[in-house]
Design a protein around this motif. Structure first.
Motif, short mmCIF file in Angstrom:
data_model
loop_
_atom_site.label_atom_id
_atom_site.label_comp_id
_atom_site.label_asym_id
_atom_site.label_seq_id
_atom_site.Cartn_x
_atom_site.Cartn_y
_atom_site.Cartn_z
N THR A 11 0.82 -1.08 -0.28
CA THR A 11 -0.05 0.06 -0.01
C THR A 11 0.78 1.12 -0.08
O THR A 11 0.75 2.07 -0.81
CB THR A 11 -0.91 0.02 1.20
OG1 THR A 11 -1.70 -1.17 1.17
CG2 THR A 11 -1.78 1.11 1.36
N CYS A 12 1.67 1.48 0.98
CA CYS A 12 2.44 2.54 1.15
C CYS A 12 4.04 2.26 0.27
O CYS A 12 4.68 3.31 0.26
CB CYS A 12 2.68 3.24 2.43
SG CYS A 12 3.84 1.92 3.58
N CYS A 82 -0.70 0.50 7.49
CA CYS A 82 -1.61 0.10 6.30
C CYS A 82 -2.42 -0.92 6.68
O CYS A 82 -3.79 -0.74 6.13
CB CYS A 82 -0.95 -0.28 5.25
SG CYS A 82 0.28 1.31 4.53
N ARG A 83 -2.23 -1.64 7.54
CA ARG A 83 -3.39 -2.74 7.84
C ARG A 83 -4.56 -2.28 8.55
O ARG A 83 -5.57 -2.47 8.05
CB ARG A 83 -2.62 -3.85 8.72
CG ARG A 83 -3.65 -4.87 9.28
CD ARG A 83 -3.19 -5.49 10.67
NE ARG A 83 -4.49 -6.29 11.17
CZ ARG A 83 -5.56 -6.10 12.00
NH1 ARG A 83 -5.07 -4.53 12.42
NH2 ARG A 83 -6.20 -6.72 12.47
N SER A 84 -4.28 -0.97 9.50
CA SER A 84 -5.35 -0.41 10.00
C SER A 84 -6.17 0.18 9.31
O SER A 84 -7.39 0.28 9.24
CB SER A 84 -4.78 0.43 11.40
OG SER A 84 -3.57 0.35 11.52
N LEU A 85 -5.31 0.91 8.10
CA LEU A 85 -5.91 1.53 7.19
C LEU A 85 -6.89 0.75 6.41
O LEU A 85 -8.28 1.09 6.13
CB LEU A 85 -5.33 2.07 6.25
CG LEU A 85 -5.64 3.40 5.29
CD1 LEU A 85 -5.78 4.76 6.30
CD2 LEU A 85 -4.65 3.66 4.33
N VAL A 86 -6.66 -0.50 5.80
CA VAL A 86 -7.29 -1.30 5.30
C VAL A 86 -8.51 -1.96 5.93
O VAL A 86 -9.72 -1.85 5.47
CB VAL A 86 -6.45 -2.59 4.60
CG1 VAL A 86 -7.32 -3.64 3.77
CG2 VAL A 86 -5.35 -2.15 3.73
N ARG A 88 -10.15 -0.73 8.51
CA ARG A 88 -11.09 0.61 8.58
C ARG A 88 -11.78 0.90 7.18
O ARG A 88 -13.18 1.05 7.39
CB ARG A 88 -10.21 1.89 8.92
CG ARG A 88 -10.94 2.68 10.14
CD ARG A 88 -10.43 3.78 10.32
NE ARG A 88 -8.93 3.80 10.74
CZ ARG A 88 -7.99 4.64 10.40
NH1 ARG A 88 -8.30 5.85 9.64
NH2 ARG A 88 -6.80 4.42 10.76
N THR A 89 -11.24 0.69 6.17
CA THR A 89 -11.77 0.90 5.01
C THR A 89 -12.93 -0.15 4.55
O THR A 89 -14.03 0.22 4.09
CB THR A 89 -10.78 0.88 3.65
OG1 THR A 89 -9.91 1.82 4.23
CG2 THR A 89 -11.54 1.25 2.54
N LEU A 90 -12.45 -1.45 4.91
CA LEU A 90 -13.39 -2.48 4.63
C LEU A 90 -14.55 -2.88 5.74
O LEU A 90 -14.98 -3.75 5.84
CB LEU A 90 -12.48 -3.73 4.24
CG LEU A 90 -11.82 -3.71 3.12
CD1 LEU A 90 -11.03 -5.05 2.86
CD2 LEU A 90 -12.68 -3.46 1.99
N THR A 91 -14.44 -2.08 6.87
CA THR A 91 -15.23 -2.28 7.94
C THR A 91 -16.46 -1.23 7.95
O THR A 91 -16.12 -0.22 7.69
CB THR A 91 -14.68 -2.18 9.23
OG1 THR A 91 -13.39 -2.87 9.50
CG2 THR A 91 -15.57 -2.51 10.48
N LYS A 93 -19.29 1.17 8.58
CA LYS A 93 -19.36 2.03 9.69
C LYS A 93 -20.78 1.90 10.47
O LYS A 93 -21.85 1.70 9.45
CB LYS A 93 -19.40 3.47 9.31
CG LYS A 93 -17.99 3.88 8.80
CD LYS A 93 -17.87 5.26 8.60
CE LYS A 93 -16.44 5.75 8.00
NZ LYS A 93 -16.55 5.30 6.46
#
Ligand SMILES: [Zn+2]
Length: 100
Positions: A11-12, A82-86, A88-91, A93
């Motif tokens: 990702t980064c 990036c794991r937390s970002l991914v 968060r994106t796929l969870t 709200k």
């Protein structure tokens, strides 16, 4: 002598140190459609199909891009940030839940 190949975050793009915790992922995006929207309550006549094919022909996208829209697959490793970002994106709200 060849050591273990250095891993890079997908990702980064950051190089991951061998001592660092990383996360392996495998993601498949498969295009699906449960119902085709036919405006005017049509039953998917030949005319509509012809129109759809015409739209596809006129699409500026390359065949490869078209293919990727139907099936897109990636796998690799990401770093902790990036794991937390991914995740968060796929969870999804929680919409109904108010702020806590
Ligand atoms: Zn990263």
């Amino acid at each position: 002598m060849t050591g273990p190949r250095a891993k890079t975050c997908a990702t980064c793009g950051r190089g991951l140190s061998p001592r660092e915790v990383y996360y392996r992922f495998s993601l498949v995006l498969q295009g699906e459609q449960d119902a085709i929207d036919t405006p005017g309550g049509g039953t998917g006549s030949e005319e509509e199909l012809a129109l759809l094919l015409k739209q596809l022909e006129e699409s500026p996208e390359s065949p490869q891009e078209m293919e990727e829209q139907v099936h897109w697959e990636r796998s690799g490793v990401v770093c902790g940030a990036c794991r937390s970002l991914v995740v968060r994106t796929l969870t999804p709200k929680p919409e109904a839940a108010g702020p806590h």
